[in-house]
Design a protein around this motif. Sequence first.
Motif, PDB file in Angstrom:
ATOM      1  N   TYR A 150      12.471   7.539 -13.982  1.00 24.09           N
ATOM      2  CA  TYR A 150      12.151   8.965 -14.015  1.00 24.09           C
ATOM      3  C   TYR A 150      10.671   9.294 -14.194  1.00 24.09           C
ATOM      4  N   ILE A 151       9.889   8.390 -14.744  1.00 27.46           N
ATOM      5  CA  ILE A 151       8.494   8.729 -15.061  1.00 27.46           C
ATOM      6  C   ILE A 151       7.514   7.934 -14.216  1.00 27.46           C
ATOM      7  N   PHE A 152       7.565   6.619 -14.301  1.00 23.76           N
ATOM      8  CA  PHE A 152       6.636   5.762 -13.571  1.00 23.76           C
ATOM      9  C   PHE A 152       7.392   4.778 -12.687  1.00 23.76           C
ATOM     10  N   PRO A 153       7.852   5.211 -11.518  1.00 26.27           N
ATOM     11  CA  PRO A 153       8.535   4.263 -10.622  1.00 26.27           C
ATOM     12  C   PRO A 153       7.573   3.143 -10.234  1.00 26.27           C
ATOM     13  N   GLY A 154       8.067   1.927 -10.312  1.00 23.65           N
ATOM     14  CA  GLY A 154       7.216   0.798  -9.947  1.00 23.65           C
ATOM     15  C   GLY A 154       6.286   0.354 -11.052  1.00 23.65           C
ATOM     16  N   GLY A 155       6.363   0.999 -12.225  1.00 22.01           N
ATOM     17  CA  GLY A 155       5.457   0.651 -13.304  1.00 22.01           C
ATOM     18  C   GLY A 155       5.833  -0.659 -13.977  1.00 22.01           C
ATOM     19  N   TYR A 156       4.829  -1.348 -14.497  1.00 26.17           N
ATOM     20  CA  TYR A 156       5.058  -2.585 -15.245  1.00 26.17           C
ATOM     21  C   TYR A 156       3.969  -2.734 -16.306  1.00 26.17           C
ATOM     22  N   ILE A 157       4.383  -2.897 -17.565  1.00 27.62           N
ATOM     23  CA  ILE A 157       3.422  -3.085 -18.643  1.00 27.62           C
ATOM     24  C   ILE A 157       3.183  -4.576 -18.807  1.00 27.62           C
ATOM     25  N   VAL A 195     -17.432  -2.175 -12.819  1.00 25.76           N
ATOM     26  CA  VAL A 195     -16.135  -1.677 -12.363  1.00 25.76           C
ATOM     27  C   VAL A 195     -15.304  -1.351 -13.599  1.00 25.76           C
ATOM     28  N   VAL A 196     -14.698  -0.170 -13.607  1.00 28.53           N
ATOM     29  CA  VAL A 196     -13.851   0.237 -14.722  1.00 28.53           C
ATOM     30  C   VAL A 196     -12.499   0.697 -14.180  1.00 28.53           C
ATOM     31  N   SER A 197     -11.466   0.450 -14.957  1.00 30.84           N
ATOM     32  CA  SER A 197     -10.136   0.927 -14.582  1.00 30.84           C
ATOM     33  C   SER A 197      -9.393   1.318 -15.855  1.00 30.84           C
ATOM     34  N   VAL A 198      -8.966   2.576 -15.910  1.00 29.73           N
ATOM     35  CA  VAL A 198      -8.298   3.104 -17.105  1.00 29.73           C
ATOM     36  C   VAL A 198      -6.879   3.547 -16.733  1.00 29.73           C
ATOM     37  N   GLY A 199      -5.881   2.865 -17.293  1.00 33.21           N
ATOM     38  CA  GLY A 199      -4.498   3.280 -17.084  1.00 33.21           C
ATOM     39  C   GLY A 199      -3.999   3.124 -15.668  1.00 33.21           C
ATOM     40  N   MET A 200      -4.593   2.197 -14.915  1.00 30.14           N
ATOM     41  CA  MET A 200      -4.178   2.010 -13.522  1.00 30.14           C
ATOM     42  C   MET A 200      -3.422   0.710 -13.293  1.00 30.14           C
ATOM     43  N   VAL A 201      -3.778  -0.350 -14.017  1.00 34.91           N
ATOM     44  CA  VAL A 201      -3.191  -1.660 -13.737  1.00 34.91           C
ATOM     45  C   VAL A 201      -1.694  -1.686 -14.047  1.00 34.91           C
ATOM     46  N   GLU A 202      -1.222  -0.737 -14.867  1.00 33.03           N
ATOM     47  CA  GLU A 202       0.210  -0.639 -15.143  1.00 33.03           C
ATOM     48  C   GLU A 202       1.011  -0.293 -13.885  1.00 33.03           C
ATOM     49  N   HIS A 203       0.314   0.158 -12.836  1.00 35.56           N
ATOM     50  CA  HIS A 203       0.986   0.534 -11.594  1.00 35.56           C
ATOM     51  C   HIS A 203       1.019  -0.606 -10.567  1.00 35.56           C
ATOM     52  N   VAL A 204       0.311  -1.709 -10.799  1.00 38.93           N
ATOM     53  CA  VAL A 204       0.190  -2.710  -9.734  1.00 38.93           C
ATOM     54  C   VAL A 204       1.399  -3.641  -9.668  1.00 38.93           C
ATOM     55  N   GLY A 205       2.155  -3.784 -10.770  1.00 40.35           N
ATOM     56  CA  GLY A 205       3.323  -4.659 -10.766  1.00 40.35           C
ATOM     57  C   GLY A 205       2.981  -6.071 -11.209  1.00 40.35           C
ATOM     58  N   PHE A 261       0.825  -1.214   0.000  1.00 41.85           N
ATOM     59  CA  PHE A 261       0.000   0.000   0.000  1.00 41.85           C
ATOM     60  C   PHE A 261       0.854   1.258   0.000  1.00 41.85           C
ATOM     61  N   LYS A 262       1.891   1.278   0.841  1.00 39.22           N
ATOM     62  CA  LYS A 262       2.725   2.472   0.976  1.00 39.22           C
ATOM     63  C   LYS A 262       3.463   2.775  -0.323  1.00 39.22           C
ATOM     64  N   ASN A 263       4.109   1.758  -0.899  1.00 38.66           N
ATOM     65  CA  ASN A 263       4.878   1.991  -2.119  1.00 38.66           C
ATOM     66  C   ASN A 263       4.000   2.342  -3.296  1.00 38.66           C
ATOM     67  N   SER A 264       2.834   1.711  -3.397  1.00 45.55           N
ATOM     68  CA  SER A 264       1.918   2.024  -4.490  1.00 45.55           C
ATOM     69  C   SER A 264       1.490   3.482  -4.431  1.00 45.55           C
ATOM     70  N   LYS A 265       1.188   3.953  -3.228  1.00 41.24           N
ATOM     71  CA  LYS A 265       0.764   5.342  -3.076  1.00 41.24           C
ATOM     72  C   LYS A 265       1.902   6.289  -3.420  1.00 41.24           C
ATOM     73  N   GLU A 266       3.116   5.975  -2.959  1.00 46.49           N
ATOM     74  CA  GLU A 266       4.268   6.829  -3.263  1.00 46.49           C
ATOM     75  C   GLU A 266       4.553   6.871  -4.760  1.00 46.49           C
ATOM     76  N   ASP A 267       4.436   5.726  -5.446  1.00 41.17           N
ATOM     77  CA  ASP A 267       4.690   5.673  -6.882  1.00 41.17           C
ATOM     78  C   ASP A 267       3.696   6.534  -7.643  1.00 41.17           C
ATOM     79  N   VAL A 268       2.424   6.426  -7.296  1.00 42.95           N
ATOM     80  CA  VAL A 268       1.388   7.206  -7.970  1.00 42.95           C
ATOM     81  C   VAL A 268       1.576   8.690  -7.707  1.00 42.95           C
ATOM     82  N   GLN A 269       1.849   9.043  -6.459  1.00 45.83           N
ATOM     83  CA  GLN A 269       2.006  10.459  -6.119  1.00 45.83           C
ATOM     84  C   GLN A 269       3.232  11.063  -6.796  1.00 45.83           C
ATOM     85  N   TYR A 270       4.283  10.271  -7.004  1.00 46.03           N
ATOM     86  CA  TYR A 270       5.486  10.767  -7.685  1.00 46.03           C
ATOM     87  C   TYR A 270       5.125  11.318  -9.054  1.00 46.03           C
TER      88      TYR A 270
END
Length: 393
Positions: free
Chosen positions: A293-300, A242-252, A113-122
């Motif tokens: 530099y752009i999406f820390p923690g991101g995964y496609i 339930v809809v999710s747009v451009g968010m699952v790339e952040h879950v890892g 939870f903590k890292n996900s929030k920090e990655d998104v806020q970055y």
Amino acid sequence: MAVEQIANVDKIFFKGLFKNLFSDPIQLEFWDGEVEDFGNDKVKFKIKLNEPLSKADILKDPSLAFGEGYMTKKMDIDGSLEDMITSLYNTKESFLNSHDQLAKLGKFLSHNFKNSKEDVQYHYDIGNDFYRLWLDKTMTYSCAYFKSPEDTLEEAQKNKVEHILKKLALTGGETLLDIGCGWGELILTAARNYKVKASGITLSSEQFTKVNERIKAEKLEDLVDVQLIDYRELKDRKFDRVVSVGMVEHVGQDHLSEYFSVMNKLLIVGGVSLLHCITSIEEGSTNSWISKYIFPGGYIPAIKEIITSMADHGNYLLDVESLRRHYGRTLEHWARNFEKALPEISKTKDETFIRMWRLYLNSCAASFNCGNIDVHQFLFIKGVNNTLPWTRA
């Protein structure tokens, strides 16, 4: 070894590296003014090395080395940045096409939870004022949907929202959850046009504040709400859609299965969900420069990873649609808007930040247009639902 000899060795290295790196004729200018042309036709763009880049860094991670080289002005580009990166992608020998040379960071990053929030806020808490300068009026920061090449960016973003809402086959009075709701355009449109009870969640405090402002301005408090919360913290709630747009790339990568497990718990039996996300062909491929530099923690995620995880949790896949060309055009709009907004952006951001975002927007446009990455909409159901429309139309 004398300084002049070292410089000549460096030049030999870069001449060999750039010789077959592009599908178009290029010109390479060295830090001492020497010029080398590659290709027999008219030069399409010029690359200037203001100083030697570290050979060790290039061999270790070329994407990161060249990205940082451009950001810090060790390297300049004369010509279209998007065209240059496209020319790289169009060459099979390019380091950008070698998955073995790209850092595989995504699968090793923690997504608690903590890292996900920090990655998104970055990324998203740079400030609403920054995004407002180059997004359209809807403040939609995801792939648009162009019914015609002549559509404006704002028209295309509204098209995208309607395209999603129609796929969800909404009925008045139903409940809708938007995971990663951005600045609220989808939930506000759903409530306004379909009279559903729409809830949005985000981990960005900037987005949370703006969505609440928009809800109050449109007097939609009875139909729309937003929470600053992780999707895994939603408990004992069920939704029709339930809809999710451009968010699952952040879950890892390691949390894809968890995402679909949570979706299964959030949906009613027969409930419909739409996942809109960037996809890749291969598993585990992550660009290290973007990760840093752009999406820390991101995964496609790879398409097969998504479909496998979806099926593993008892979901029925109904529809898959690629919007790859639409995202390429969207990014080209953003890149042009970004350049137009530079007088304002430069008041609060330094040159390194500006070059970083310029490279990000143009490289992503090239990536989608070349087909190195894609974006798909997956429509799936919890169980079976025989009441949905027969066709996509």
